[in-house]
Design a protein around this motif. Structure first.
Motif, mmCIF file in Angstrom:
data_model
loop_
_atom_site.group_PDB
_atom_site.id
_atom_site.type_symbol
_atom_site.label_atom_id
_atom_site.label_comp_id
_atom_site.label_asym_id
_atom_site.label_seq_id
_atom_site.Cartn_x
_atom_site.Cartn_y
_atom_site.Cartn_z
ATOM 1 N N LEU A 211 7.257 -8.428 -6.743
ATOM 2 C CA LEU A 211 7.580 -9.686 -6.491
ATOM 3 C C LEU A 211 9.071 -9.657 -5.863
ATOM 4 O O LEU A 211 9.289 -10.026 -4.720
ATOM 5 C CB LEU A 211 7.542 -10.882 -7.236
ATOM 6 C CG LEU A 211 5.996 -11.157 -7.319
ATOM 7 C CD1 LEU A 211 5.809 -11.841 -8.691
ATOM 8 C CD2 LEU A 211 5.465 -11.916 -6.149
ATOM 9 N N GLU A 212 9.912 -8.930 -6.753
ATOM 10 C CA GLU A 212 11.379 -8.873 -6.389
ATOM 11 C C GLU A 212 11.484 -8.117 -5.057
ATOM 12 O O GLU A 212 12.299 -8.245 -4.075
ATOM 13 C CB GLU A 212 12.287 -8.455 -7.395
ATOM 14 C CG GLU A 212 12.412 -9.427 -8.311
ATOM 15 C CD GLU A 212 13.102 -8.910 -9.718
ATOM 16 O OE1 GLU A 212 13.324 -7.607 -9.962
ATOM 17 O OE2 GLU A 212 13.513 -9.594 -10.693
ATOM 18 N N SER A 213 10.834 -6.854 -4.865
ATOM 19 C CA SER A 213 10.744 -5.849 -3.670
ATOM 20 C C SER A 213 10.451 -6.916 -2.395
ATOM 21 O O SER A 213 11.030 -6.273 -1.321
ATOM 22 C CB SER A 213 9.928 -4.819 -4.148
ATOM 23 O OG SER A 213 8.563 -5.172 -3.759
ATOM 24 N N VAL A 214 9.718 -7.741 -2.367
ATOM 25 C CA VAL A 214 9.270 -8.299 -1.230
ATOM 26 C C VAL A 214 10.320 -9.600 -0.849
ATOM 27 O O VAL A 214 9.949 -10.212 0.151
ATOM 28 C CB VAL A 214 7.907 -8.761 -1.102
ATOM 29 C CG1 VAL A 214 7.015 -7.648 -1.245
ATOM 30 C CG2 VAL A 214 7.639 -9.746 -2.223
ATOM 31 N N GLY A 215 11.403 -9.944 -1.943
ATOM 32 C CA GLY A 215 12.014 -10.995 -1.678
ATOM 33 C C GLY A 215 11.171 -12.311 -1.913
ATOM 34 O O GLY A 215 11.408 -13.320 -1.186
ATOM 35 N N ALA A 216 10.245 -12.487 -3.014
ATOM 36 C CA ALA A 216 9.571 -13.465 -3.431
ATOM 37 C C ALA A 216 10.326 -14.718 -3.701
ATOM 38 O O ALA A 216 9.738 -15.806 -3.885
ATOM 39 C CB ALA A 216 8.445 -13.088 -4.037
ATOM 40 N N GLU A 217 11.548 -14.419 -4.016
ATOM 41 C CA GLU A 217 12.553 -15.566 -4.394
ATOM 42 C C GLU A 217 12.517 -16.627 -3.284
ATOM 43 O O GLU A 217 13.139 -17.678 -3.593
ATOM 44 C CB GLU A 217 13.948 -15.066 -5.046
ATOM 45 C CG GLU A 217 14.726 -14.573 -3.866
ATOM 46 C CD GLU A 217 14.412 -12.787 -3.768
ATOM 47 O OE1 GLU A 217 15.148 -12.208 -2.907
ATOM 48 O OE2 GLU A 217 13.494 -12.621 -4.464
ATOM 49 N N SER A 218 12.391 -16.297 -2.050
ATOM 50 C CA SER A 218 12.563 -17.227 -0.922
ATOM 51 C C SER A 218 11.321 -17.160 -0.153
ATOM 52 O O SER A 218 11.194 -17.422 1.259
ATOM 53 C CB SER A 218 13.696 -16.587 -0.036
ATOM 54 O OG SER A 218 13.446 -15.329 0.364
#
Length: 322
Positions: free
Chosen positions: A70-77
């Motif tokens: 999830l972090e690799s695809v920028g799922a924080e945004s």
């Protein structure tokens, strides 16, 4: 606009590269980013699951590979979705909402990772930094709840049944949403015109030849041949576009009322603006009691139209009596 797909079976998404969705990606309308979550596992055997705490059947998807993917695809945004049988059932309203979001519409809920900050990257009041969807495909007995909570995932289901994994469900959601994005389909209006997107089931369709004779050698008995000949309604060959549209509306009303009373009930309560002829069709198909109930949901314009119809009928009846 972009859709990230996180899965341990990336090869299952090859069909996205075909047909209309494939052409849409080639034309730069939409991008499908398929990510193999197993590649992020720190286990030497690339394991992504383990036994549930408290015991029970099956295995549970572990947090570590999921968080890293999830972090690799920028799922924080991004707006994050987990395909789950306990989620909200995918329907027309949700598909339209997600399509609007992909085109730059505001997020309707927070979707950023809770990293200890009191402020999220996006919330109900403002648009996410990136109008992308991230879809997580679960497997086994589900995923660790901490994945759902930390990334504020929306749980979405495609129906009240269980699949072996979230991949097929994700493809259904992607197809339903992507086709609503302008440019994905050849006809800009076709996505909203057909089936339940118009509030009614689609009317019957016919094409060439006008008369189809069964069998490769065109050998069928006379009863079959007559049946095939008579299945194409004359109105569709009349060239009268107004009558054709009215026939289609009537058939859609009949089919929806018979096969999907739940959708029909919703259509009666909330429908597009209806013309005089369409109101008359509904009065014929519903019967007096149901039509009287339906008439309570008419707009001011539709109510005035109905009043004119009734007044004209009263005048005609009075003339007949004289």
């Amino acid at each position: 606009m972009k859709i990230n797909i996180l899965t341990i079976f990336p090869e299952m998404f090859k069909p996205l590269k075909e047909s209309m969705l494939g052409r849409a990606e080639e034309n730069g309308i939409i991008e499908f980013n398929i990510v193999d979550v197993r590649a992020f596992s720190q286990d030497k055997h690339k394991k992504t699951d383990d036994y549930p705490f408290g015991g029970g059947q099956g295995l549970v998807f572990m947090p570590q590979p999921a968080f890293d993917a999830l972090e690799s695809v920028g799922a924080e945004s991004t707006r994050n979705i987990y395909m789950s049988p306990r989620g909200k059932v995918l329907d027309m309203a949700l598909a339209l909402e997600l399509a609007e979001y992909l085109q730059g519409g505001a997020a309707k809920r927070g979707v950023a990772r809770n990293s200890g900050s009191a402020e999220k990257n996006c919330d109900a009041a403002k648009t996410c930094d990136s109008n992308a969807l991230t879809i997580f495909c679960g497997h086994y007995e589900g995923i660790d709840q901490r994945i759902i909570d930390a990334w504020d995932m929306e749980e979405v289901s495609i129906g009240d049944y269980i699949l072996t994994g979230g991949e097929l469900a994700a493809m259904v959601l992607i197809d339903a949403v992507a086709r609503l994005v302008p440019g994905v389909l050849g006809d800009e209006n076709s996505a909203l015109d057909e089936s339940i997107y118009s509030g009614l089931l689609e009317y019957p369709q016919y094409t060439q030849p006008r008369t189809y004779k069964c069998g490769s050698d065109n050998a069928c008995d006379s009863a079959q041949e007559v049946a095939y000949t008579e299945t194409v309604p004359d109105v569709l060959l009349s060239g009268n576009h107004k009558e054709i549209e009215l026939w289609r509306f009537r058939e859609s009303v009949r089919l929806t009322k018979e096969r999907r009373p739940d959708i029909f009930k919703s259509f009666l309560k909330s429908h597009r603006e209806l013309g005089k002829d369409e109101i008359l069709v509904l009065r014929e198909e519903l019967g007096k009691k149901d039509f009287d109930t339906f008439s309570k949901h008419l707009s001011d314009k539709e109510s005035k139209t109905l009043a004119k119809i009734l007044e004209k009928e009263r005048k005609k009846a009075n003339i007949s009596k004289k």
